[in-house]
Design a protein around this motif. Structure first.
Motif: not given
Length: 248
Positions: A136-152
């Motif tokens: 994504f050219r190091y940009n965030l596609p949309y503010l509620t994106l929570f995909g890819g690598a996460i931790s919880i």
């Protein structure tokens, strides 16, 4: 002349599509580098045999970017125990059936095993780790994106009953997961982009799930769809470098 005008217009449209600021959520709130350490929560499970005092301060504050070409170079290292038991422990979950790939369900099975044996350092709130991705050219596609690598945290993952098991094929499961967290007022956040730069490995993309928007538009069914509904048979196989979880 007309041909050149058409080419110029096409080039301009492509330029705007790629670089126009409103195309991505370029500006978003994040935890600054100096405040990251205070946000981390460390849990140690007694089943883990290599309990150590993990000090992340120097690593975070002296963060350096790894050159992707160096990753493929031969390195000498102390191998982990059988099953990939190390710091951190590595789990690989494999879907062993002919159904379309179900990423969320596989993550549920991975979480089920990791909750019983893993050591980890998570943050107080769910963290979107891969917020700066090369794809994504190091940009965030949309503010509620929570995909890819996460931790919880385990407690948060259990509270929302993990992820939905209904998303076969590509897309939708991460947005549904965000909605689950939001419904419990557990809003994810991000760290400084300096700690969030990822390079996506080249891989064959899954077919899009044509029903993903239909499922997303339905009311959340957290109580009856998720971590508590893992009915498939699975095997846990300790390999040399990781623990392999095969879900039938």
């Amino acid at each position: 002349m007309i041909t050149k005008c058409v080419q110029c217009i096409c080039a301009l449209v492509i330029f705007i599509a790629v670089y126009f600021p409103s195309r991505h959520a370029r500006h978003y709130d994040y935890i600054h580098l100096k405040d990251v350490i205070s946000e981390l929560v460390f849990n140690i499970n007694n089943k883990f045999s290599q309990e150590k005092n993990c000090e992340y301060g120097a690593l975070i504050l002296n963060n350096t970017e790894i050159i992707i070409a160096d990753v493929t170079q031969t390195k000498y290292f102390i191998p982990p125990l059988i099953g990939g038991e190390f710091i951190p422990q590595t789990f690989t979950v494999e879907q062993n059936n002919t159904l379309p790939f179900n990423r969320a369900e596989m993550m549920n099975y991975g979480a089920k095993i990791a909750i019983e044996s893993n050591i980890y350092g998570c943050s107080h709130r769910p963290r979107h780790m891969s917020s700066s991705l090369d794809t994504f050219r190091y940009n965030l596609p949309y503010l509620t994106l929570f995909g890819g690598a996460i931790s919880i945290l385990t407690s948060h993952f259990k509270k929302v009953n993990g992820m939905s098991n209904l998303f076969f094929g590509w897309g939708g499961e991460d947005d549904n997961f965000y909605n689950r967290l939001e419904s419990h007022q557990i809003l994810p956040y991000r760290f400084d982009p300096e700690l969030s730069r990822y390079t996506m490995l080249i891989h064959k993309k899954q077919l899009k799930n044509d029903k993903r928007f239909q499922i997303l538009n339905k009311p959340l069914n957290i109580e009856n769809d998720g971590l508590n509904r893992l009915n498939r048979r699975y095997l846990v196989i300790p390999e040399n470098l990781f623990t392999r979880i095969v879900v039938n």
